[in-house]
Motif scaffolding. Sequence first.
Motif, PDB file in Angstrom:
ATOM      1  N   HIS A 171       0.813  -1.208  -0.137  1.00  0.00           N
ATOM      2  CA  HIS A 171       0.109   0.073  -0.069  1.00  0.00           C
ATOM      3  C   HIS A 171       0.882   1.251  -0.187  1.00  0.00           C
ATOM      4  O   HIS A 171       2.066   1.157   0.111  1.00  0.00           O
ATOM      5  CB  HIS A 171      -0.997  -0.150   1.380  1.00  0.00           C
ATOM      6  CG  HIS A 171      -0.352   0.055   2.623  1.00  0.00           C
ATOM      7  ND1 HIS A 171       0.494  -0.912   2.959  1.00  0.00           N
ATOM      8  CD2 HIS A 171      -0.487   1.153   3.533  1.00  0.00           C
ATOM      9  CE1 HIS A 171       1.093  -0.646   4.371  1.00  0.00           C
ATOM     10  NE2 HIS A 171       0.556   0.796   4.615  1.00  0.00           N
ATOM     11  N   HIS A 173       2.532   3.767   1.947  1.00  0.00           N
ATOM     12  CA  HIS A 173       2.729   3.990   3.362  1.00  0.00           C
ATOM     13  C   HIS A 173       2.848   5.105   3.861  1.00  0.00           C
ATOM     14  O   HIS A 173       3.067   6.373   3.284  1.00  0.00           O
ATOM     15  CB  HIS A 173       4.369   3.463   3.544  1.00  0.00           C
ATOM     16  CG  HIS A 173       4.240   1.764   3.425  1.00  0.00           C
ATOM     17  ND1 HIS A 173       3.908   0.992   4.345  1.00  0.00           N
ATOM     18  CD2 HIS A 173       4.716   1.093   2.339  1.00  0.00           C
ATOM     19  CE1 HIS A 173       4.257  -0.134   3.450  1.00  0.00           C
ATOM     20  NE2 HIS A 173       4.694  -0.138   2.417  1.00  0.00           N
ATOM     21  N   ALA A 174       2.452   5.359   5.365  1.00  0.00           N
ATOM     22  CA  ALA A 174       2.483   6.509   5.996  1.00  0.00           C
ATOM     23  C   ALA A 174       3.298   7.049   7.041  1.00  0.00           C
ATOM     24  O   ALA A 174       3.510   7.879   7.528  1.00  0.00           O
ATOM     25  CB  ALA A 174       0.923   6.884   6.359  1.00  0.00           C
ATOM     26  N   HIS A 227      -7.096  -0.565   5.868  1.00  0.00           N
ATOM     27  CA  HIS A 227      -6.257   0.373   6.321  1.00  0.00           C
ATOM     28  C   HIS A 227      -5.957   1.422   5.357  1.00  0.00           C
ATOM     29  O   HIS A 227      -5.879   2.738   5.776  1.00  0.00           O
ATOM     30  CB  HIS A 227      -4.855  -0.305   6.520  1.00  0.00           C
ATOM     31  CG  HIS A 227      -3.536   0.340   6.849  1.00  0.00           C
ATOM     32  ND1 HIS A 227      -3.486   1.219   7.817  1.00  0.00           N
ATOM     33  CD2 HIS A 227      -2.381   0.580   6.319  1.00  0.00           C
ATOM     34  CE1 HIS A 227      -2.338   1.884   7.878  1.00  0.00           C
ATOM     35  NE2 HIS A 227      -1.739   1.558   7.034  1.00  0.00           N
ATOM     36  N   ASP A 245       0.231  -3.376   6.380  1.00  0.00           N
ATOM     37  CA  ASP A 245      -0.298  -2.967   7.605  1.00  0.00           C
ATOM     38  C   ASP A 245      -1.759  -3.104   7.674  1.00  0.00           C
ATOM     39  O   ASP A 245      -2.564  -2.633   8.443  1.00  0.00           O
ATOM     40  CB  ASP A 245      -0.135  -1.408   7.747  1.00  0.00           C
ATOM     41  CG  ASP A 245       1.036  -0.948   7.658  1.00  0.00           C
ATOM     42  OD1 ASP A 245       2.223  -1.872   7.843  1.00  0.00           O
ATOM     43  OD2 ASP A 245       1.551   0.066   7.594  1.00  0.00           O
ATOM     44  N   CYS A 365       1.109   2.249  13.062  1.00  0.00           N
ATOM     45  CA  CYS A 365      -0.006   1.804  12.036  1.00  0.00           C
ATOM     46  C   CYS A 365      -0.931   0.888  12.701  1.00  0.00           C
ATOM     47  O   CYS A 365      -1.680   0.597  11.964  1.00  0.00           O
ATOM     48  CB  CYS A 365       0.872   1.424  10.748  1.00  0.00           C
ATOM     49  SG  CYS A 365       1.077   2.640   9.569  1.00  0.00           S
TER      50      CYS A 365
HETATM   51 FE   LIG Z   1       0.654   1.879   6.635  1.00  0.00          FE
END
Ligand SMILES: [Fe+2]
Length: 368
Positions: A171, A173-174, A227, A245, A365
């Motif tokens: 995905h 990512h943050a 997520h 995550d 996360c």
């Molecule tokens: Fe994430």
Amino acid sequence: MTASTISTEALRELLERRAPVTVLDVRPATERAEWSIPGSVHADAYDALRRGHSSALADFHPTNGDRVVTVCAAGKTSMLAAERLRARGLDAASLEGGMRAWSLAWNTAELPSPGSTARIVQLRRTGKGCLSYLIGSHGDAAVIDASLDPQVYQRVADTNGWHIRTVLETHVHADHLSRARALAAHTGARLCLPATDRVSFEYATLNDGHIVRVGSACLRALHTPGHTPESTSYLLDDRALFTGDTLFLSAVGRPDLEATRDESRRRAHVLHASLQRLVALPPETVVLPAHTGEPVAFDGRPISATLREVQQRTWLLRETEEMFVSRILARLPPTPPNHHRIVALNEAGTLPDDPTELEAGANRCAVA
Ligand SMILES: [Fe+2]
């Protein structure tokens, strides 16, 4: 006596080969509580060192060999600590850049892979908790969720005689800067992402059910939104499940990053359905997430669990949909530091010169 400072890479190598060294953390206890170097000892000497008290570290003695590495947040107070210990005749060096630089330190563990032609190496950012994976089979390799410099993956692949042909992300990512695009450019590998309109660079699209071949093994994409909308898990030969995550070893992904309250609620419902899909897989499936909440020891032991174990440990997985949604929304941890800027860079596919400035702090996360 050795030099008065030591780099993250040099300390990483010392710990990896289990060389005798005492890592002395001089930060205040509250800072150490958030993240620390595995096996380090603590002396609450920060204020005393800053004030130049003669008593600071006077009663400290190395516990593992003669060598000492001092550590603080950014490498300044640890210099004072190292100078003081060197004045006493100890072989002390300060960790350059402190815990901020240490966020790039890594180690590896290989998973047993019975029943699959593939081998899995877990690459762990011990200083931040990011987990990424190198999967090799018959000379070919794929990397999932690259969070380290491309040279690291190249080095581990070379050691195993693998050629990295595919780079995948679970995905956008943050809480860390993705190195997937840089790794694909470095190796000439194909960059594969779950279908999303969030990113502004070219990639090969993976939709639910798509298969990626790695040597004679295969990775199957399972779209598991919640997520984030695009979040996707990858199932290797029906045995190992890379969950990003979406699912951790005793927690589930948070549904609220870059989302309004209403959107978070919608995502929480979707996440519940995605998790139900994952827990319907065979209970002996090995779960391999993208993060851990603890500093990763240099012990070569993989961070993984079977789906059965994860279900036993994660009470949220046993809740009804309505309870799951209300409980998860009530238990959201603070958002990761700098996550808006990290997401923006990951969507653009670019990296700043010094990633450690943005990536400082533990990952956040998970909801447990
Ligand atoms: Fe994430």
